[in-house]
Enzyme design. Structure first.
Site: not given
Length: 355
Positions: A72, A189
């Site tokens: 991403g 994350d």
């Protein structure tokens, strides 16, 4: 006449200098990067991190010929430095200026065996690049496969000993980020895709694009919105009303990671290709009881699986107050499994009202 001419010449030179500086900044920090992040990036450029030109990056990667992966926050290419060292180069678009700054600021001056090393970076026009040490064994998600899966055995399966060592290393890396950096780092994350493995399968925490820094005396941090990956994300990160975001938000994600790796190692009906909201809650509901969580075969295997599941379940309890900090997680690894207490039963994602 001479005085007037000198004044006019001086003003002309000043205007020319301002024009050249402005255009240089405009070229270096286009669009969003220039307006929002230029001051921070300029400060980082004066740090000890080595900077490279875009032409040097192209040469390192042989014009981006070897793609290692795409996520991403950019595409990663394999490269080679002039001294022959292998590297991984992550190319970022201009729209991800925040992620660029986060990564450089978070790990630019960190040094730990379980945190990926940032070797340098490039800022040139709309192109941004981060240069890391190369990890020959890829990311941990590559090994999130069950040992009895007939199509994914051999090199892609991890022994219990190796998996145990990897999870201990990740805990040690997070403890370093949370307690021992000049500015504590909350990763936000943590997941198998962001854990890289070197040639000896030592884990390296990577991808700090969503990370937040906080001063040593700060216990809470503010974020502008949900950060992370569904399934790993702590409740207070996804639902702001659940509580403040702290270093313990990484603890929840770590617990989910531990349970994921144990589950797929034992093929606990876990779909390893689906890391979304349907996969983790359903599986965690099954493994949150002692009978399902410790359904491993063999004495040594059973003890390793039981210890990992107990640690993972403590990390995803109903409220952050019940979660251990990473130093306490490390202490649990050093404790005999017979001395570890199974935590209270929780439903999916730490919410006692859902299944």
């Amino acid at each position: 006449i001479i005085a007037s001419a000198s004044t006019l010449l001086g003003l002309s030179i000043l205007v020319l200098v301002v024009f050249l500086v402005y255009n240089k900044q405009k070229c270096l920090f286009p669009g969003r990067w220039r307006s929002k992040n230029a001051p921070r990036i300029q400060s980082l450029l004066r740090s000890q991190i080595k900077s490279y030109t875009y032409s040097e990056v192209r040469k390192m990667t042989k014009s981006f010929a070897d793609t290692l992966g795409k996520g991403g926050y950019g595409t990663v290419y394999k490269g080679i430095l002039s001294d022959g060292s292998e590297i991984a180069v992550k190319m970022l678009e201009a729209s991800d200026g925040d992620g660029f700054v986060n990564e450089v600021a978070s790990i630019g001056r960190t040094s730990h065996i379980n945190v990926v090393t940032l070797l340098g970076f490039c800022l040139n026009g709309s192109k941004g690049a981060l240069i890391y040490e190369y990890m020959p064994n890829g990311s941990l998600d590559k090994y999130a496969v069950g040992v009895s899966d007939n199509t994914m055995q051999g090199e892609n399966s991890l022994s219990w000993e190796k998996l145990y060592g990897i999870l201990v290393g990740i805990a040690q890396g997070l403890d370093y980020l949370h307690r021992w950096c000049n500015h504590r780092v909350v990763h936000l994350d943590i997941k198998s895709q962001n854990i890289l493995l070197d040639q000896d399968f030592h884990p390296k925490i990577s991808d700090f694009g969503l990370a937040k820094l906080c001063k040593p005396k700060e216990s809470k941090i503010s974020i502008g919105g949900a950060r992370g990956t569904i399934g790993y994300m702590a409740p207070e990160v996804f639902w702001v009303r659940r509580g403040a975001v702290t270093t313990k938000s990484d603890v929840f994600s770590y617990g989910m990671l531990v349970l994921q790796m144990v589950g797929v190692r034992e093929n606990m009906k876990a779909d390893t290709t689906d890391t979304g909201s349907k996969y983790f809650p359903e599986w965690l509901y099954d493994v949150s009881s002692q009978e399902a969580a410790c359904n491993a075969t063999g004495t040594s295997t059973s003890e390793v699986a039981r210890k990992l599941v107990i640690i993972g379940l403590w990390c995803i309890q109903s409220t952050p107050e019940d979660w251990p900090c990473m130093s306490e997680v490390i202490d649990m690894f050093d404790t005999s499994v017979s001395d570890l207490q199974l935590p209270p039963r929780v439903s999916c994602c730490g919410n006692d009202n859902q299944s």
